[in-house]
Enzyme design. Structure first.
Site, PDB file in Angstrom:
ATOM      1  N   MET A   2      84.457  17.983  -5.964  1.00  0.00           N
ATOM      2  CA  MET A   2      83.923  17.647  -7.288  1.00  0.00           C
ATOM      3  C   MET A   2      83.935  18.887  -8.179  1.00  0.00           C
ATOM      4  O   MET A   2      83.227  18.934  -9.189  1.00  0.00           O
ATOM      5  CB  MET A   2      82.521  17.076  -7.157  1.00  0.00           C
ATOM      6  CG  MET A   2      82.519  15.773  -6.348  1.00  0.00           C
ATOM      7  SD  MET A   2      81.152  14.683  -6.720  1.00  0.00           S
ATOM      8  CE  MET A   2      79.778  15.697  -6.269  1.00  0.00           C
ATOM      9  N   GLY A   3      84.724  19.908  -7.799  1.00  0.00           N
ATOM     10  CA  GLY A   3      84.826  21.115  -8.621  1.00  0.00           C
ATOM     11  C   GLY A   3      83.637  22.026  -8.429  1.00  0.00           C
ATOM     12  O   GLY A   3      82.887  21.905  -7.458  1.00  0.00           O
ATOM     13  N   GLY A  51      82.938  27.738   0.278  1.00  0.00           N
ATOM     14  CA  GLY A  51      82.947  26.591   1.195  1.00  0.00           C
ATOM     15  C   GLY A  51      84.172  25.713   0.965  1.00  0.00           C
ATOM     16  O   GLY A  51      84.885  25.342   1.906  1.00  0.00           O
ATOM     17  N   HIS A  52      84.429  25.405  -0.309  1.00  0.00           N
ATOM     18  CA  HIS A  52      85.617  24.608  -0.629  1.00  0.00           C
ATOM     19  C   HIS A  52      86.888  25.354  -0.213  1.00  0.00           C
ATOM     20  O   HIS A  52      87.838  24.753   0.301  1.00  0.00           O
ATOM     21  CB  HIS A  52      85.705  24.351  -2.144  1.00  0.00           C
ATOM     22  CG  HIS A  52      84.576  23.554  -2.714  1.00  0.00           C
ATOM     23  ND1 HIS A  52      83.634  24.106  -3.547  1.00  0.00           N
ATOM     24  CD2 HIS A  52      84.242  22.242  -2.586  1.00  0.00           C
ATOM     25  CE1 HIS A  52      82.764  23.175  -3.924  1.00  0.00           C
ATOM     26  NE2 HIS A  52      83.106  22.033  -3.345  1.00  0.00           N
ATOM     27  N   GLU A 102      81.528  20.049   7.257  1.00  0.00           N
ATOM     28  CA  GLU A 102      80.495  19.543   8.172  1.00  0.00           C
ATOM     29  C   GLU A 102      79.115  19.574   7.515  1.00  0.00           C
ATOM     30  O   GLU A 102      78.202  18.909   7.965  1.00  0.00           O
ATOM     31  CB  GLU A 102      80.484  20.385   9.458  1.00  0.00           C
ATOM     32  CG  GLU A 102      81.693  20.108  10.339  1.00  0.00           C
ATOM     33  CD  GLU A 102      81.821  21.051  11.516  1.00  0.00           C
ATOM     34  OE1 GLU A 102      80.942  21.921  11.699  1.00  0.00           O
ATOM     35  OE2 GLU A 102      82.817  20.923  12.256  1.00  0.00           O
ATOM     36  N   LYS A 103      78.979  20.380   6.449  1.00  0.00           N
ATOM     37  CA  LYS A 103      77.695  20.432   5.730  1.00  0.00           C
ATOM     38  C   LYS A 103      77.246  19.024   5.347  1.00  0.00           C
ATOM     39  O   LYS A 103      76.089  18.667   5.469  1.00  0.00           O
ATOM     40  CB  LYS A 103      77.828  21.270   4.465  1.00  0.00           C
ATOM     41  CG  LYS A 103      76.550  21.283   3.643  1.00  0.00           C
ATOM     42  CD  LYS A 103      76.696  22.173   2.445  1.00  0.00           C
ATOM     43  CE  LYS A 103      77.281  21.463   1.256  1.00  0.00           C
ATOM     44  NZ  LYS A 103      76.295  20.727   0.444  1.00  0.00           N
ATOM     45  N   GLN A 112      78.423  12.198   5.518  1.00  0.00           N
ATOM     46  CA  GLN A 112      79.633  11.873   4.751  1.00  0.00           C
ATOM     47  C   GLN A 112      80.870  11.959   5.649  1.00  0.00           C
ATOM     48  O   GLN A 112      81.743  11.081   5.619  1.00  0.00           O
ATOM     49  CB  GLN A 112      79.777  12.847   3.584  1.00  0.00           C
ATOM     50  CG  GLN A 112      81.140  12.798   2.902  1.00  0.00           C
ATOM     51  CD  GLN A 112      81.198  13.676   1.676  1.00  0.00           C
ATOM     52  OE1 GLN A 112      80.665  13.317   0.637  1.00  0.00           O
ATOM     53  NE2 GLN A 112      81.830  14.827   1.779  1.00  0.00           N
ATOM     54  N   VAL A 166      80.153  26.945   5.357  1.00  0.00           N
ATOM     55  CA  VAL A 166      80.168  28.347   4.915  1.00  0.00           C
ATOM     56  C   VAL A 166      78.829  28.628   4.242  1.00  0.00           C
ATOM     57  O   VAL A 166      78.357  27.828   3.425  1.00  0.00           O
ATOM     58  CB  VAL A 166      81.336  28.593   3.931  1.00  0.00           C
ATOM     59  CG1 VAL A 166      81.323  30.039   3.424  1.00  0.00           C
ATOM     60  CG2 VAL A 166      82.667  28.278   4.601  1.00  0.00           C
ATOM     61  N   SER A 191      77.669  23.591  -4.742  1.00  0.00           N
ATOM     62  CA  SER A 191      77.811  23.681  -6.204  1.00  0.00           C
ATOM     63  C   SER A 191      76.454  23.514  -6.877  1.00  0.00           C
ATOM     64  O   SER A 191      76.258  23.941  -8.005  1.00  0.00           O
ATOM     65  CB  SER A 191      78.755  22.587  -6.704  1.00  0.00           C
ATOM     66  OG  SER A 191      79.959  22.618  -5.971  1.00  0.00           O
TER      67      SER A 191
END
Ligand code: AMP
Length: 280
Positions: free
Chosen positions: A29-30, A35-36, A147-148, A152, A175, A185
């Site tokens: 989602m930006g 992490g991303h 995994e956070k 989901q 991360v 975010s």
């Protein structure tokens, strides 16, 4: 790096990328952070090309204010993806993804509505629906999820299995910041003392893990999590689930199989989640 805002454009690019080799997908989602980028790195390790998506999906937000206030940092996001060697970014607007509303939805009926799904009704249905659309548009070989977002990841694995989707799902470890806070975010929306207090999320999970490893019960672990989090005035524990990692069924007593602990903690403006999987 191709920047595609329409389905037609990304399909064109995908045609070439898929002809040249395998493609790994990272959906976001930006407001990108390390992490991303760990997902992007994992996808790049396994595939010839990485495709990322940036889409703040309205249907997974229960609260209009949360959607409105979600951070949007398109320029830096694109620079980070370009630096990481991403081949193409799909960055549509809501009308491109939902041109005719929400007549067709995808829902893992049980898994979407238990645990954190009870705290955020409709959230996992929104996630499953948008991820299905993105999988159908991009048609990558594999997709990478953090995994956070423990439930989901389980929802997506289950959906892919049940709907026989031709894509491999990979989980990537969380991360964290130096004090243990999972990168998110939403962390920028923590105010004043909240950022300092937010380290109790990971701290409480670490303490609970130590107790479980000593042979204590999940009830004792849960009690210690409640104690650690309630020691901070800026936040409130709103979800605590200790489940069988495979079935997501609640666990009681001394666990005999791998468990997952999931917590949701509400701050003034933002809810943060964290998770720990403990192998027995
Ligand atoms: P989001 O942009 O928050 O929807 O996240 C996009 C993807 O990045 C999801 O698969 C998340 O689980 C993953 N992700 C978010 N934060 C982290 C993190 N701290 N470590 C690893 N993956 C993450």
């Amino acid at each position: 790096m191709h920047i595609c805002r329409s389905i037609a454009e990304i399909r064109n690019v995908m045609w070439d990328l898929a002809t040249d080799g395998s493609v790994g997908l990272v959906t976001t989602m930006g407001a990108l952070h390390a992490g991303h980028m760990a997902l992007v790195a994992a996808a790049a390790d396994d595939h010839d090309a990485v495709v990322a998506t940036i889409f703040v999906n309205p249907t997974q937000f229960g609260d209009a204010k949360d959607l409105e206030n979600y951070p949007r940092t398109e320029e830096t996001d694109l620079a980070m993806l370009r630096d990481a060697g991403v081949a193409a970014v799909f960055i549509p607007d809501a009308a491109e993804i939902y041109p005719d509303g929400e007549e067709t939805i995808v829902e893992t009926t049980h898994l979407a509505n238990i645990l954190h799904g009870e705290v955020r009704p409709g959230h996992y249905r929104g996630v499953a629906t948008v991820v299905t659309k993105l999988f159908n548009i991009i048609q990558a070989d594999a997709a990478y999820f953090g995994e956070k977002d423990y439930q989901q990841l389980a929802v997506i694995r289950r959906m892919v299995r049940d709907l026989h989707m031709p894509i491999t799902i990979h989980g990537v470890p969380t991360v964290r910041e130096a004090d243990g806070l999972a990168m998110s975010s939403r962390n920028v929306r923590l105010i004043a003392d909240e950022r300092y207090d937010a380290r109790v999320l990971h701290l409480s999970l670490t303490v609970a893990e130590a107790l479980i490893k000593e042979g204590k019960t999940v009830e004792q672990a849960a009690e210690s999590i409640r104690g650690v989090i309630s020691s901070k005035r800026s936040c409130k524990l709103v979800g605590l689930d200790i489940v069988d990692a495979e079935t997501f069924a609640p666990v009681t007593g001394v666990p005999t199989k791998t468990i997952g602990i999931m917590i949701s903690v509400q701050f003034l403006q933002v809810m943060l989640i964290d998770q720990k999987e403990i192998a027995i």
